[in-house]
Design a protein around this motif. Structure first.
Motif, mmCIF file in Angstrom:
data_model
loop_
_atom_site.group_PDB
_atom_site.id
_atom_site.type_symbol
_atom_site.label_atom_id
_atom_site.label_comp_id
_atom_site.label_asym_id
_atom_site.label_seq_id
_atom_site.Cartn_x
_atom_site.Cartn_y
_atom_site.Cartn_z
ATOM 1 N N GLN A 137 33.754 -25.726 94.176
ATOM 2 C CA GLN A 137 32.453 -26.385 94.074
ATOM 3 C C GLN A 137 32.471 -27.274 92.814
ATOM 4 O O GLN A 137 33.125 -26.953 91.823
ATOM 5 N N PHE A 147 30.682 -27.845 90.229
ATOM 6 C CA PHE A 147 30.418 -27.293 88.891
ATOM 7 C C PHE A 147 31.505 -26.334 88.413
ATOM 8 O O PHE A 147 31.463 -25.856 87.280
ATOM 9 N N TYR A 152 23.823 -26.391 85.720
ATOM 10 C CA TYR A 152 24.511 -25.631 84.669
ATOM 11 C C TYR A 152 24.819 -26.483 83.436
ATOM 12 O O TYR A 152 25.197 -25.946 82.396
ATOM 13 N N ASP A 206 29.095 -1.972 94.878
ATOM 14 C CA ASP A 206 27.707 -1.696 95.257
ATOM 15 C C ASP A 206 26.754 -2.785 94.779
ATOM 16 O O ASP A 206 25.695 -2.988 95.371
ATOM 17 N N MET A 239 26.955 -6.623 92.163
ATOM 18 C CA MET A 239 27.582 -7.447 91.116
ATOM 19 C C MET A 239 26.580 -8.519 90.721
ATOM 20 O O MET A 239 25.982 -9.160 91.588
ATOM 21 N N ARG A 240 26.380 -8.708 89.403
ATOM 22 C CA ARG A 240 25.449 -9.735 88.911
ATOM 23 C C ARG A 240 26.165 -10.668 87.955
ATOM 24 O O ARG A 240 26.774 -10.216 86.997
ATOM 25 N N TRP A 241 26.075 -11.960 88.254
ATOM 26 C CA TRP A 241 26.569 -12.984 87.332
ATOM 27 C C TRP A 241 25.371 -13.404 86.484
ATOM 28 O O TRP A 241 24.569 -14.259 86.881
ATOM 29 N N SER A 244 24.887 -26.774 97.505
ATOM 30 C CA SER A 244 24.988 -25.425 96.928
ATOM 31 C C SER A 244 24.752 -25.480 95.421
ATOM 32 O O SER A 244 25.233 -26.376 94.727
ATOM 33 N N MET A 245 24.026 -24.498 94.913
ATOM 34 C CA MET A 245 23.761 -24.407 93.473
ATOM 35 C C MET A 245 24.292 -23.096 92.893
ATOM 36 O O MET A 245 23.893 -22.699 91.808
ATOM 37 N N GLY A 246 25.170 -22.411 93.626
ATOM 38 C CA GLY A 246 25.749 -21.168 93.111
ATOM 39 C C GLY A 246 25.022 -19.936 93.615
ATOM 40 O O GLY A 246 24.339 -19.989 94.638
ATOM 41 N N ALA A 247 25.173 -18.851 92.892
ATOM 42 C CA ALA A 247 24.568 -17.575 93.300
ATOM 43 C C ALA A 247 24.434 -16.685 92.071
ATOM 44 O O ALA A 247 25.182 -16.831 91.096
ATOM 45 N N GLY A 248 23.490 -15.778 92.130
ATOM 46 C CA GLY A 248 23.267 -14.877 90.993
ATOM 47 C C GLY A 248 24.063 -13.589 91.065
ATOM 48 O O GLY A 248 24.093 -12.831 90.111
ATOM 49 N N GLY A 249 24.711 -13.365 92.194
ATOM 50 C CA GLY A 249 25.495 -12.137 92.304
ATOM 51 C C GLY A 249 25.735 -11.753 93.742
ATOM 52 O O GLY A 249 25.541 -12.566 94.663
ATOM 53 N N ILE A 250 26.175 -10.525 93.909
ATOM 54 C CA ILE A 250 26.555 -9.977 95.216
ATOM 55 C C ILE A 250 25.777 -8.676 95.399
ATOM 56 O O ILE A 250 25.748 -7.832 94.500
ATOM 57 N N ASP A 251 25.111 -8.540 96.538
ATOM 58 C CA ASP A 251 24.315 -7.326 96.765
ATOM 59 C C ASP A 251 25.162 -6.167 97.268
ATOM 60 O O ASP A 251 24.813 -5.008 97.079
ATOM 61 N N MET A 303 22.143 -19.804 96.475
ATOM 62 C CA MET A 303 21.102 -20.727 96.011
ATOM 63 C C MET A 303 21.435 -22.121 96.531
ATOM 64 O O MET A 303 22.558 -22.611 96.340
#
Lengths: 162, 162
Positions: A35, A37, A49, A84, A86-88, B77-84, B141
């Motif tokens: 991507q 960015f 960003y 379970d 993951m948070r960026w 696409s603007m990325g993502a904050g994480g994985i659930d 996002m």
């Protein structure tokens, strides 16, 4: 070598640190997450960003590298079934120095396989400003100590098997 | 270019396929996940996996690569904050051919940022036997279409803004 029995709730392990460079960010992302960015510093400037950031998969992989070098190389690790959560939490940028930590939330023997068990854990990465940039929760599968201490159903340690 | 408004519940996208080789498995794992069953074919034989398997982080990164090439290259696409949630359901082995799919579970505008929204989605990889090897759930996002169709609170499309 550490086995399942060597882990317990509340233990925390410092995993060392690593500085991430622009070249690596772009190289990883060209292969796995191209991507704008993540691969194009100029395009990244006009993104939300404001500059190039590492792919979250790159950040997670860096954490895994630190975990193996800082701890798992000396653990009877058998892998994991997944993640379970993951948070960026914050962007990771070129020249950030990331520090890793693992915290054990709990430990339990497998009900299916008597030779192994799971440790429930949280992994974190912090940058040079102390900002937490990554959080991962998962259960790691670890071998039980061969012929080691057994635990009675009530949780009290039983005598050594020999 | 696809925007948030172009995604809706139940859509499914085929993301192409890719064959993974032993050399790549070992190269990725040496850098990011150097556990014996990921880097040492001989040691892997005596592990619970019976042979070399790809790091789960490698498998996830391969999925992301397919997602970008198969869909996101043409999405705002603007990325993502994480994985659930992520599940490594079956081992991925050398010469496996993996096929990717993305399914949209839902879509919603951001309450904080009027220029974007989230699509809740499930990503899957299947091997050449049709076994599902990877499942990932997360919210991506995505920018809303600039000056595009607005949606009334009741959900009915409103007229184009110009």
């Amino acid at each position: 070598m550490r086995y399942l029995e060597d882990f317990s709730e509340g233990q925390s392990f410092e995993l060392g640190e690593e500085t991430i460079r622009e070249g690596e960010i772009i190289e990883f992302a060209r292969r796995f997450d191209a991507q704008p960015f993540h691969v194009d510093p100029q395009a990244a400037k006009s993104s939300i960003y404001g500059g190039l950031i590492a792919s979250g998969w790159h950040t997670a992989s860096l954490f895994m590298g630190m975990l193996v070098r800082g701890l798992l190389h000396d653990v009877a690790s058998m892998g994991a079934g997944g993640i379970d959560e993951m948070r960026w939490l914050k962007p990771v940028r070129p020249d950030d120095t990331l520090r890793g930590r693992l915290t054990v939330l709990g430990q339990r023997p497998s009900t299916k396989h008597p030779d192994r068990g799971l440790i429930n854990c949280v992994g974190e990465l912090f940058n040079q400003n102390g900002d937490r940039v990554l959080l991962i929760r998962w259960s790691a599968m670890i071998a039980r100590r061969p012929g080691g201490v057994t635990v009675t159903p009530a949780g009290a340690p039983a005598k050594e098997r020999t």
